[in-house]
Design a protein around this motif. Structure first.
Motif, PDB file in Angstrom:
ATOM      1  N   PHE A 122      49.653  36.642  60.169  1.00 43.82           N
ATOM      2  CA  PHE A 122      50.576  37.591  59.546  1.00 43.82           C
ATOM      3  C   PHE A 122      51.066  37.032  58.209  1.00 43.82           C
ATOM      4  O   PHE A 122      51.014  37.703  57.181  1.00 43.82           O
ATOM      5  CB  PHE A 122      51.742  37.857  60.497  1.00 43.82           C
ATOM      6  N   ARG A 123      51.511  35.785  58.220  1.00 39.43           N
ATOM      7  CA  ARG A 123      51.992  35.139  56.994  1.00 39.43           C
ATOM      8  C   ARG A 123      50.858  34.993  55.980  1.00 39.43           C
ATOM      9  O   ARG A 123      51.025  35.282  54.801  1.00 39.43           O
ATOM     10  CB  ARG A 123      52.581  33.768  57.314  1.00 39.43           C
ATOM     11  N   ARG A 124      49.698  34.577  56.462  1.00 42.76           N
ATOM     12  CA  ARG A 124      48.538  34.410  55.568  1.00 42.76           C
ATOM     13  C   ARG A 124      48.138  35.753  54.943  1.00 42.76           C
ATOM     14  O   ARG A 124      47.834  35.827  53.756  1.00 42.76           O
ATOM     15  CB  ARG A 124      47.376  33.821  56.357  1.00 42.76           C
ATOM     16  N   GLY A 125      48.160  36.819  55.742  1.00 47.93           N
ATOM     17  CA  GLY A 125      47.826  38.149  55.229  1.00 47.93           C
ATOM     18  C   GLY A 125      48.811  38.608  54.163  1.00 47.93           C
ATOM     19  O   GLY A 125      48.424  39.179  53.143  1.00 47.93           O
ATOM     20  N   LEU A 126      50.099  38.356  54.396  1.00 46.09           N
ATOM     21  CA  LEU A 126      51.111  38.705  53.390  1.00 46.09           C
ATOM     22  C   LEU A 126      50.900  37.922  52.100  1.00 46.09           C
ATOM     23  O   LEU A 126      50.982  38.477  51.004  1.00 46.09           O
ATOM     24  CB  LEU A 126      52.520  38.452  53.933  1.00 46.09           C
ATOM     25  N   ASN A 127      50.610  36.633  52.226  1.00 48.23           N
ATOM     26  CA  ASN A 127      50.374  35.806  51.034  1.00 48.23           C
ATOM     27  C   ASN A 127      49.142  36.270  50.269  1.00 48.23           C
ATOM     28  O   ASN A 127      49.152  36.364  49.044  1.00 48.23           O
ATOM     29  CB  ASN A 127      50.251  34.331  51.411  1.00 48.23           C
ATOM     30  N   GLU A 128      48.053  36.564  50.992  1.00 47.68           N
ATOM     31  CA  GLU A 128      46.832  37.029  50.336  1.00 47.68           C
ATOM     32  C   GLU A 128      47.035  38.388  49.677  1.00 47.68           C
ATOM     33  O   GLU A 128      46.529  38.635  48.580  1.00 47.68           O
ATOM     34  CB  GLU A 128      45.677  37.078  51.338  1.00 47.68           C
ATOM     35  N   LEU A 129      47.781  39.265  50.333  1.00 45.54           N
ATOM     36  CA  LEU A 129      48.074  40.572  49.756  1.00 45.54           C
ATOM     37  C   LEU A 129      48.918  40.418  48.498  1.00 45.54           C
ATOM     38  O   LEU A 129      48.697  41.109  47.503  1.00 45.54           O
ATOM     39  CB  LEU A 129      48.786  41.460  50.779  1.00 45.54           C
ATOM     40  N   MET A 130      49.841  39.488  48.526  1.00 50.15           N
ATOM     41  CA  MET A 130      50.664  39.221  47.354  1.00 50.15           C
ATOM     42  C   MET A 130      49.790  38.745  46.188  1.00 50.15           C
ATOM     43  O   MET A 130      49.983  39.169  45.046  1.00 50.15           O
ATOM     44  CB  MET A 130      51.717  38.163  47.683  1.00 50.15           C
ATOM     45  N   ILE A 131      48.822  37.881  46.465  1.00 50.64           N
ATOM     46  CA  ILE A 131      47.922  37.380  45.420  1.00 50.64           C
ATOM     47  C   ILE A 131      47.098  38.525  44.827  1.00 50.64           C
ATOM     48  O   ILE A 131      46.928  38.618  43.608  1.00 50.64           O
ATOM     49  CB  ILE A 131      47.020  36.267  45.992  1.00 50.64           C
ATOM     50  N   VAL A 132      46.589  39.407  45.676  1.00 47.40           N
ATOM     51  CA  VAL A 132      45.812  40.559  45.199  1.00 47.40           C
ATOM     52  C   VAL A 132      46.683  41.472  44.344  1.00 47.40           C
ATOM     53  O   VAL A 132      46.264  41.912  43.267  1.00 47.40           O
ATOM     54  CB  VAL A 132      45.199  41.334  46.388  1.00 47.40           C
ATOM     55  N   CYS A 133      47.902  41.738  44.802  1.00 49.83           N
ATOM     56  CA  CYS A 133      48.816  42.597  44.030  1.00 49.83           C
ATOM     57  C   CYS A 133      49.151  41.968  42.681  1.00 49.83           C
ATOM     58  O   CYS A 133      49.214  42.662  41.662  1.00 49.83           O
ATOM     59  CB  CYS A 133      50.097  42.856  44.812  1.00 49.83           C
ATOM     60  N   GLN A 134      49.337  40.662  42.651  1.00 53.21           N
ATOM     61  CA  GLN A 134      49.630  39.971  41.394  1.00 53.21           C
ATOM     62  C   GLN A 134      48.443  40.055  40.448  1.00 53.21           C
ATOM     63  O   GLN A 134      48.608  40.258  39.246  1.00 53.21           O
ATOM     64  CB  GLN A 134      50.011  38.506  41.659  1.00 53.21           C
ATOM     65  N   HIS A 135      47.230  39.929  40.976  1.00 55.08           N
ATOM     66  CA  HIS A 135      46.029  40.043  40.151  1.00 55.08           C
ATOM     67  C   HIS A 135      45.914  41.448  39.546  1.00 55.08           C
ATOM     68  O   HIS A 135      45.609  41.598  38.360  1.00 55.08           O
ATOM     69  CB  HIS A 135      44.779  39.716  40.968  1.00 55.08           C
ATOM     70  N   VAL A 136      46.158  42.465  40.365  1.00 52.72           N
ATOM     71  CA  VAL A 136      46.101  43.843  39.864  1.00 52.72           C
ATOM     72  C   VAL A 136      47.148  44.056  38.780  1.00 52.72           C
ATOM     73  O   VAL A 136      46.866  44.645  37.727  1.00 52.72           O
ATOM     74  CB  VAL A 136      46.291  44.853  41.024  1.00 52.72           C
ATOM     75  N   LEU A 137      48.354  43.562  38.995  1.00 55.50           N
ATOM     76  CA  LEU A 137      49.418  43.695  38.011  1.00 55.50           C
ATOM     77  C   LEU A 137      49.055  42.983  36.708  1.00 55.50           C
ATOM     78  O   LEU A 137      49.217  43.544  35.621  1.00 55.50           O
ATOM     79  CB  LEU A 137      50.735  43.139  38.560  1.00 55.50           C
ATOM     80  N   ASN A 138      48.539  41.758  36.806  1.00 56.08           N
ATOM     81  CA  ASN A 138      48.153  41.013  35.602  1.00 56.08           C
ATOM     82  C   ASN A 138      47.043  41.724  34.837  1.00 56.08           C
ATOM     83  O   ASN A 138      47.087  41.823  33.613  1.00 56.08           O
ATOM     84  CB  ASN A 138      47.712  39.593  35.957  1.00 56.08           C
ATOM     85  N   THR A 139      46.048  42.223  35.552  1.00 53.63           N
ATOM     86  CA  THR A 139      44.940  42.943  34.914  1.00 53.63           C
ATOM     87  C   THR A 139      45.453  44.198  34.219  1.00 53.63           C
ATOM     88  O   THR A 139      45.045  44.506  33.093  1.00 53.63           O
ATOM     89  CB  THR A 139      43.873  43.310  35.961  1.00 53.63           C
ATOM     90  N   PHE A 140      46.354  44.907  34.873  1.00 51.58           N
ATOM     91  CA  PHE A 140      46.930  46.116  34.281  1.00 51.58           C
ATOM     92  C   PHE A 140      47.702  45.787  33.011  1.00 51.58           C
ATOM     93  O   PHE A 140      47.561  46.466  31.990  1.00 51.58           O
ATOM     94  CB  PHE A 140      47.837  46.813  35.296  1.00 51.58           C
ATOM     95  N   GLU A 141      48.529  44.748  33.068  1.00 52.63           N
ATOM     96  CA  GLU A 141      49.328  44.373  31.897  1.00 52.63           C
ATOM     97  C   GLU A 141      48.450  43.952  30.725  1.00 52.63           C
ATOM     98  O   GLU A 141      48.736  44.305  29.575  1.00 52.63           O
ATOM     99  CB  GLU A 141      50.310  43.261  32.261  1.00 52.63           C
ATOM    100  N   VAL A 142      47.374  43.206  30.980  1.00 53.41           N
ATOM    101  CA  VAL A 142      46.452  42.803  29.912  1.00 53.41           C
ATOM    102  C   VAL A 142      45.781  44.029  29.312  1.00 53.41           C
ATOM    103  O   VAL A 142      45.674  44.160  28.087  1.00 53.41           O
ATOM    104  CB  VAL A 142      45.405  41.797  30.451  1.00 53.41           C
ATOM    105  N   SER A 143      45.343  44.944  30.165  1.00 52.26           N
ATOM    106  CA  SER A 143      44.695  46.166  29.677  1.00 52.26           C
ATOM    107  C   SER A 143      45.651  47.017  28.855  1.00 52.26           C
ATOM    108  O   SER A 143      45.259  47.583  27.826  1.00 52.26           O
ATOM    109  CB  SER A 143      44.154  46.985  30.848  1.00 52.26           C
ATOM    110  N   MET A 144      46.895  47.124  29.284  1.00 51.10           N
ATOM    111  CA  MET A 144      47.887  47.894  28.520  1.00 51.10           C
ATOM    112  C   MET A 144      48.143  47.254  27.161  1.00 51.10           C
ATOM    113  O   MET A 144      48.262  47.959  26.154  1.00 51.10           O
ATOM    114  CB  MET A 144      49.197  48.013  29.301  1.00 51.10           C
ATOM    115  N   LYS A 145      48.227  45.947  27.128  1.00 56.34           N
ATOM    116  CA  LYS A 145      48.452  45.243  25.867  1.00 56.34           C
ATOM    117  C   LYS A 145      47.288  45.485  24.906  1.00 56.34           C
ATOM    118  O   LYS A 145      47.494  45.787  23.727  1.00 56.34           O
ATOM    119  CB  LYS A 145      48.635  43.746  26.126  1.00 56.34           C
ATOM    120  N   GLU A 146      46.059  45.385  25.416  1.00 54.31           N
ATOM    121  CA  GLU A 146      44.872  45.628  24.586  1.00 54.31           C
ATOM    122  C   GLU A 146      44.845  47.064  24.083  1.00 54.31           C
ATOM    123  O   GLU A 146      44.515  47.321  22.925  1.00 54.31           O
ATOM    124  CB  GLU A 146      43.600  45.319  25.378  1.00 54.31           C
TER     125      GLU A 146
END
Length: 160
Positions: A122-146
């Motif tokens: 359960f904890r590992r799944g939450l951590n992995e989901l958090m990492i995926v969400c952070q990656h999506v957010l970072n990719t979105f922010e870079v794309s918006m900046k470009e």
């Protein structure tokens, strides 16, 4: 809308924040807070404590078969978390249900192999989901900046 964030304090590895509300989803797993029928509460802006996570375990069962009740959540977190947890080969079963459409809580069941406590995947799944969400957010922010930089250049060229 909610955000999964990492708190680098080892006692509270994952937090979910909503506007006006911050609460810990996974407290210290070595403690008794998530054993038997434990719960984790959140403090609202009004100061009242409201349960966020409850752990339900049948009497006589070991820690490898547990139901987590997540309050104020829906399919958005439920299905994403189920997917992340099912990728773990130590998990025998993982599923969730929403008891009624008018209730905003999820019954989230995890059964593991080899006597591994269910709170670990359960904890590992939450951590992995958090990492995926952070990656999506970072990719979105870079794309918006470009996009904004490209849009500024096009506007500058149109003025000439």
């Amino acid at each position: 809308m909610c955000w999964l964030t990492r708190n680098y304090n080892s006692q509270h590895p994952v937090r979910i924040m909503r506007p006006g509300v911050t609460y810990n989803v996974c407290a210290d797993y070595s403690g008794t807070e998530l054993r038997q029928s434990g719960s984790v509460s959140m403090a609202t802006t009004e100061g009242a404590k409201k349960p966020v996570l409850e752990v339900v375990q049948a009497e006589g069962c070991d820690d490898s078969s547990v139901t987590f009740v997540l309050h104020d959540e829906d399919h958005t977190l439920g299905n994403s978390l189920r997917y992340m947890i099912m990728k773990n080969p130590e998990v025998e079963f993982c599923g969730y249900s929403i008891t009624h459409p008018s209730e905003s809580k999820i019954n989230f069941r995890i059964q593991t192999r080899g006597g591994i406590p269910s709170v670990e995947p359960f904890r590992r799944g939450l951590n992995e989901l958090m990492i995926v969400c952070q990656h999506v957010l970072n990719t979105f922010e870079v794309s918006m900046k470009e996009y904004k930089e490209q849009h500024k250049q096009e506007e500058a060229m149109d003025q000439f």
